[in-house]
Design an enzyme around this catalytic site. Structure first.
Site, PDB file in Angstrom:
ATOM      1  N   GLN A   1      36.536   0.552  -3.398  1.00 30.86           N
ATOM      2  CA  GLN A   1      36.938   1.285  -1.755  1.00 30.86           C
ATOM      3  C   GLN A   1      37.992   0.733  -1.934  1.00 30.86           C
ATOM      4  O   GLN A   1      37.973   0.721  -0.450  1.00 30.86           O
ATOM      5  CB  GLN A   1      35.301   0.071  -1.416  1.00 30.86           C
ATOM      6  CG  GLN A   1      34.385   1.012  -1.475  1.00 30.86           C
ATOM      7  CD  GLN A   1      33.159   0.234  -0.143  1.00 30.86           C
ATOM      8  OE1 GLN A   1      33.013   0.417   0.595  1.00 30.86           O
ATOM      9  NE2 GLN A   1      32.373  -0.411  -1.178  1.00 30.86           N
TER      10      GLN A   1
ATOM     11  N   ASP B   1      37.300 -11.418   2.700  1.00 30.49           N
ATOM     12  CA  ASP B   1      36.563 -10.002   2.892  1.00 30.49           C
ATOM     13  C   ASP B   1      37.467  -8.945   2.632  1.00 30.49           C
ATOM     14  O   ASP B   1      38.751  -9.400   2.996  1.00 30.49           O
ATOM     15  CB  ASP B   1      36.134  -9.712   4.483  1.00 30.49           C
ATOM     16  CG  ASP B   1      34.553  -8.518   4.647  1.00 30.49           C
ATOM     17  OD1 ASP B   1      33.759  -8.575   3.414  1.00 30.49           O
ATOM     18  OD2 ASP B   1      34.461  -8.188   5.693  1.00 30.49           O
ATOM     19  N   GLU B   2      36.506  -7.564   1.597  1.00 28.45           N
ATOM     20  CA  GLU B   2      37.764  -6.044   1.911  1.00 28.45           C
ATOM     21  C   GLU B   2      38.861  -7.228   0.651  1.00 28.45           C
ATOM     22  O   GLU B   2      39.968  -5.985   0.884  1.00 28.45           O
ATOM     23  CB  GLU B   2      38.059  -6.076   3.187  1.00 28.45           C
ATOM     24  CG  GLU B   2      37.344  -5.478   3.674  1.00 28.45           C
ATOM     25  CD  GLU B   2      36.188  -4.710   3.190  1.00 28.45           C
ATOM     26  OE1 GLU B   2      35.813  -3.553   2.472  1.00 28.45           O
ATOM     27  OE2 GLU B   2      35.904  -3.922   4.258  1.00 28.45           O
TER      28      GLU B   2
ATOM     29  N   LYS C   1      26.524  -7.176   2.210  1.00 26.18           N
ATOM     30  CA  LYS C   1      27.367  -8.189   2.167  1.00 26.18           C
ATOM     31  C   LYS C   1      27.499  -8.763   3.531  1.00 26.18           C
ATOM     32  O   LYS C   1      28.002 -10.358   2.898  1.00 26.18           O
ATOM     33  CB  LYS C   1      28.721  -6.958   1.839  1.00 26.18           C
ATOM     34  CG  LYS C   1      29.935  -7.563   1.807  1.00 26.18           C
ATOM     35  CD  LYS C   1      31.578  -6.574   1.574  1.00 26.18           C
ATOM     36  CE  LYS C   1      31.324  -6.345   2.737  1.00 26.18           C
ATOM     37  NZ  LYS C   1      32.471  -5.913   2.797  1.00 26.18           N
ATOM     38  N   THR C   2      27.365  -8.378   4.111  1.00 24.20           N
ATOM     39  CA  THR C   2      28.008  -9.358   5.393  1.00 24.20           C
ATOM     40  C   THR C   2      26.764 -10.332   5.524  1.00 24.20           C
ATOM     41  O   THR C   2      27.276 -11.527   6.116  1.00 24.20           O
ATOM     42  CB  THR C   2      28.012  -8.784   6.826  1.00 24.20           C
ATOM     43  OG1 THR C   2      29.184  -6.997   6.564  1.00 24.20           O
ATOM     44  CG2 THR C   2      28.474  -8.796   7.812  1.00 24.20           C
TER      45      THR C   2
ATOM     46  N   ARG D   1      29.311   6.348   3.705  1.00 21.21           N
ATOM     47  CA  ARG D   1      29.221   5.329   4.893  1.00 21.21           C
ATOM     48  C   ARG D   1      27.889   6.143   4.782  1.00 21.21           C
ATOM     49  O   ARG D   1      26.767   5.942   6.433  1.00 21.21           O
ATOM     50  CB  ARG D   1      29.725   6.475   5.526  1.00 21.21           C
ATOM     51  CG  ARG D   1      31.368   5.396   5.520  1.00 21.21           C
ATOM     52  CD  ARG D   1      31.066   4.058   5.244  1.00 21.21           C
ATOM     53  NE  ARG D   1      30.940   4.185   3.824  1.00 21.21           N
ATOM     54  CZ  ARG D   1      31.167   2.618   3.529  1.00 21.21           C
ATOM     55  NH1 ARG D   1      30.960   1.204   4.359  1.00 21.21           N
ATOM     56  NH2 ARG D   1      30.563   2.592   1.978  1.00 21.21           N
TER      57      ARG D   1
END
Length: 800
Positions: free
Chosen positions: A252, A221-222, A38-39, A605
């Site tokens: 998430q 973001d998020e 994503k980043t 993670r």
DNA sequence: CCCCGCGGGTTTTTT
DNA sequence: ACCCGCGGGG
């Protein structure tokens, strides 16, 4: 700024990634599964926008943590060096807008940001002023209700007109008083940062239009964690130029309790009908084993968008599910395993992370790691800036920056004690309230306050004089100002009295560290009005920002803090009923699903290896109680996982009877007997201070240098029997500790002017040293620039 | 006004 | 187990 080439940006991207990167105008929703790059997509897209000749100042990227923003900036800088795209957290974005337009909401531009404990203080005062009873609603509960209201953009007058529960009714009475007092204090709380800006945009069409025009391209973001206020802000900035692109993953979303509204992402396509939706489903992070476990789990949620996670990665090892007798055994086993992996050379400390539901669970883990000399960092709530002595010094600064900061005044007026008691403070407050002035102003007029004793008036006047002497230095460099605070206030003498020179985490050492932070800030911000900027930065740092990558330490943190990170090897502890899901989140389905997502976040993670564990009994608030496994465990593909149950037998007092060890687990036994362990720990904590907030620990040469007892510690932690019985284990222990320390010169070898060598940066010269003990820092000039090191842990070779 | 000791509540997560 | 606030003695 170097403008990148579009073609170069698209190389090495998958089809969906390319699609997202090439999207320029109009709204876009990127549904990005965990580990889906994503980043990378976001940074490449920004670079792509720049390549289309869109000016950098028209772009803003909003994140949830400073860490995420920094990471993004770093990566974007590689694609488009020198760009000046605005990047930062929602709160910082709003804080900066609010500085500029403060007067429009009744604030001055030097307004203060109250942190949680500040606003709690302020809340108590408001409750008192509002004259409501706290028997049916505690200050905390009232604060909670008000915070929730603010997150939903509900102003005091709106709240009054609503149907309310008894608690809300009380809160509704306090709310306007609290807000008025905040304005008088020229202060805002966290929620206000968003609320004020949202209101500003709503009530001023001109300003809204201007800012919409200015920030033409907004990236969030998020997005699954945005609340209504945040939603309103980005919405208002995307009307004339609806080039809003959001990334997120409904699975998430873990901040519902703080007002995040999952509907923001679930309904994005309704809110912006012309949206382009891109799904990033390929995972580049985890093994199929890990991914299947995560996927099976999250399928049980109803409120989500179906995703199809897949990966090309190698199968890897099965996910482990492990039962322990109790929390100590869990911690010991994990620590042993980490030591074994490190000493066999298979892994580095930084490969490991341990996640838990509550901060309090890190205690036993910390203990176990410390006892084995494994360095670790805790990314937790009780941070440096929360400490009493730090808050005290900062409060003086706050008061200099904003004389209306009543919370700060209340904090420092009698710190160190100077004969101004609670009664006097109360009278000042009452006078301030009735005249609608800040308390500092009331203090200046002390002689007008009839209820004050002569003696108190003198004392208060004395304090005002101290304050004025400090305030006269307001525009001096931060370092000078801070030293002035410590001296003029008499805090230095107070510290010396209360500090133990040997104890590195003593108040004195902490204040020293704060001063070095100020020095650092001065250096990095030579021109801008640094006091205000410094205080803002301090107010808006988050726990997760404390996480340091590339540091040779095991990471301990909550599941919440783990979002956005990844680690090769992950332990998740306490996967137990009433803990995960937490007891208080079982009231409704939404909360229950959020707990499931929390576990999902933790699982995803892990890159290569994952262990979930739970205990049969756990110590909670002092006493040990039986616990049962989390219902979520039944939702996992158990048949393909490796299940291990501890076979250690325990007697009534929880003492080990049978040492036969743990099931099919084939670790070397590194247990040393309990007594010796206890002693070693006691001694080690003596060296470093038994402080839980200490973020680094290592039994390295630092200990040798400062503690004559070091040798005996080593001897004691390895009793003769143990030595003869299991030499390899002792060797392993030593290796683990050695790995952390290396062959390190004593700290005294590092001075100003010393030439040193670093593995990555080459040769350099020490410009300055500061701090004490394990916190001793050195600033080093290398060919490629300056770097700061913690001497106790840095790999700096002394040359010559 | 300051310090100390006791008792009660408390911990889920955090910008 | 720990933190905070309150009450009593100095």
């Amino acid at each position: 700024m170097d403008v990148p080439h579009s073609d170069a940006l698209l190389r090495e991207l998958t089809a969906p990634q390319c699609e997202a990167v090439q999207h320029v105008d109009g709204p876009m929703l990127i549904l990005a599964g965990p580990g889906s790059g994503k980043t990378r997509v976001v940074t490449h897209r920004i670079a792509y926008l720049l390549a289309q000749d869109i000016p950098d100042w028209q772009i803003a990227a909003l994140t949830f943590t400073n860490k995420a923003a920094d990471e993004m900036r770093l990566r974007l800088d590689k694609l488009a060096p020198g760009q000046k795209v605005w990047m930062g957290t929602f709160h910082r974005f709003c804080a900066q807008l609010l500085r500029r337009y403060a007067s429009m909401v009744g604030l001055q531009e030097n307004y203060s940001i109250y942190d949680t404990s500040d606003s709690k203080q302020a809340m108590k005062r408001a409750i008192e002023a509002a004259g409501v009873s706290t028997t049916h609603a505690s200050p905390d509960q009232i604060a909670n209700v008000i915070s929730k209201a603010k997150n939903k953009l509900i102003t005091p007058d709106v709240m009054e007109g609503q149907m309310l529960s008894p608690k809300e009714t009380v809160a509704a009475k306090v709310y306007p008083v609290y807000q008025r007092q905040l304005l008088t204090a020229n202060a805002v709380d966290f929620d206000d940062l968003l609320l004020h800006v949202a209101n500003l945009l709503r009530h001023s069409p001109e300003l809204r239009g201007e800012l919409d025009q200015r920030f033409r391209y907004i990236l969030v973001d998020e997005y699954q964690d945005t609340n209504l206020a945040q939603y309103a802000i980005v919405r208002a900035l995307s009307i004339d130029h609806p080039n809003l692109s959001v990334t997120g993953d409904p699975d998430q979303s873990i901040y519902g309790w703080r007002g995040a509204d999952l509907n923001n992402i679930l309904d994005f396509e309704k809110d912006y009908p012309s949206v382009r939706t891109v799904r990033l489903e390929q995972n580049y992070r985890s093994t199929p084993n890990v991914l299947r476990v995560a996927d099976q789990l999250i399928r049980h949620n109803r409120r989500r968008k179906q995703k199809n996670l897949f990966t090309d990665n190698d199968e890897g090892e099965p996910v482990i599910l492990r039962w322990f007798e109790n929390g100590y055994e869990e911690a010991d086993s994990i620590a042993d395993e980490i030591v074994a992996a490190i000493s066999s050379g298979l892994a580095r400390p930084s490969d490991f992370a341990i996640f838990c539901r509550m901060n309090s669970l890190t205690r036993s883990l910390e203990h176990a790691l410390r006892g084995r000399g494994v360095p670790y960092q805790i990314v937790n709530g009780v941070e440096f800036y929360q400490r009493k002595e730090i808050k005290d010094v900062l409060a003086y600064l706050h008061l200099v920056n904003n004389p209306g900061h009543d919370v700060a005044l209340t904090r420092v007026i009698n710190t160190p004690t100077r004969g101004i008691g609670a009664k006097t403070v109360q009278r000042l407050q009452a006078f301030a309230d009735s005249h609608n002035i800040p308390m500092l102003e009331a203090a200046r007029r002390a002689e007008q306050i009839e209820s004050l004793a002569k003696r108190s008036v003198t004392m208060v006047k004395k304090f005002v004089a101290i304050y004025d002497r400090i305030a006269a230095r307001a525009t001096a460099p931060l370092e000078d100002l801070m030293r002035c605070v410590v001296q003029e206030s008499g805090y230095d003498k107070f510290l010396e009295k209360n500090s133990d020179e040997a104890d590195d985490s003593s108040p004195l050492g902490n204040v020293d560290e704060l001063i070095s932070a100020a020095v650092d800030f001065d250096r990095r911000h030579p021109d801008d009005g640094s006091l205000e900027a410094f205080l803002e930065q301090v107010a808006l740092v988050s726990d997760t920002d404390a996480f340091e990558e590339n540091d040779q330490r095991v990471t301990l943190m909550t599941l919440h803090a783990s979002k956005g990170l990844e680690f090769p090897r992950v332990f998740i502890v306490g996967v137990e009923d009433d803990l995960l899901p937490h007891k208080r989140s079982k009231e409704d389905d939404a909360q229950f699903e959020e707990e499931r997502r929390l576990l999902f976040v933790g699982i995803t993670r892990a890159k290569q290896w994952l262990q979930l564990s739970c205990c049969k009994r756990r110590m909670i608030r002092g006493d040990t109680r039986p616990v049962i496994a989390s219902p979520f465990l039944n939702e996992l593909p158990l048949e393909e996982m490796k299940r291990i149950e501890s076979t250690v037998q325990r007697n009534y007092f929880d003492q080990e009877i049978d040492q036969s060890g743990g099931g099919d687990w084939d670790l070397p036994e590194i247990q040393i007997n309990a007594e010796a362990q206890g002693e070693a720990q006691a001694d080690v904590s003596f060296d470093f201070g038994a402080n839980q907030d200490e973020d680094v620990f290592s039994s390295d040469d630092q200990a040798r240098e400062s503690s004559p007892a070091f040798d005996s510690v080593t001897a004691e932690s390895a009793p003769p029997e143990a030595k003869t019985k299991s030499i390899p284990e002792i060797g392993a222990l030593k290796t683990a500790a050695d790995l952390m320390s290396g062959n390190r010169p004593p700290l005294t070898a590092y001075r100003e002017g010393t030439t040193v060598r670093h593995y990555d940066y080459g040769e350099g010269t020490i410009l300055a040293v500061s701090g004490l003990g394990p916190k001793r820092m050195a600033r080093v000039q290398f060919a490629d620039g300056e770097h700061n090191f913690r001497l106790a842990f840095a790999k700096l070779e002394v040359v010559g």
